[in-house]
Design an enzyme around this catalytic site. Sequence first.
Site, PDB file in Angstrom:
ATOM      1  N   VAL A 288       0.737   1.404   5.902  1.00 50.93           N
ATOM      2  CA  VAL A 288      -0.147   0.786   6.888  1.00 50.93           C
ATOM      3  C   VAL A 288      -1.477   0.511   6.218  1.00 50.93           C
ATOM      4  CG1 VAL A 288      -1.253   1.027   9.133  1.00 50.93           C
ATOM      5  CG2 VAL A 288       1.008   2.052   8.747  1.00 50.93           C
ATOM      6  N   GLU A 289      -1.906  -0.733   6.283  1.00 56.04           N
ATOM      7  CA  GLU A 289      -3.200  -1.161   5.765  1.00 56.04           C
ATOM      8  C   GLU A 289      -4.061  -1.538   6.961  1.00 56.04           C
ATOM      9  OE1 GLU A 289      -4.940  -4.832   2.961  1.00 56.04           O
ATOM     10  OE2 GLU A 289      -2.793  -4.641   3.316  1.00 56.04           O
TER      11      GLU A 289
END
Length: 134
Positions: free
Chosen positions: A128-129
């Site tokens: 997850v960015e």
Amino acid sequence: MASPKIAPFLIKRIDHLVLTVQNISKTVSFYNKVLGMEEVSFGQGRKALAFGNQKFNLHQKEAEFEPKTLAPTPGAIDICLITEAPIATVQEHIESCGVPVEVGPVKRTGAQGLIVSIYFRDPDCNLVEVSNYL
């Protein structure tokens, strides 16, 4: 040689993505606590995570809703989510939830220009960015 045919329409946005997960309740808890996504129930007991005008539909591994991807696999997603909150505030919150930030803050290129990002993993090890546009 004939030129390629161009679609007579444009795609406006993503409506939803599907995450195949090991444990739906654990995933819902993580995304609610860490990213503030809202749990949504729909259909015949299905679950989703809503945010903005999009959502993640959740499929339980080995009990996926049809039709499904050819090889549903927990941990196969790498996604970038945009926030308007300062990335330092996001990082502080994520770390306070006991989630280690793997990379960042770092500058990257998003769909509409330069972003600053942090990277971490969800319970299924999806990457997850979370980013801000500069």
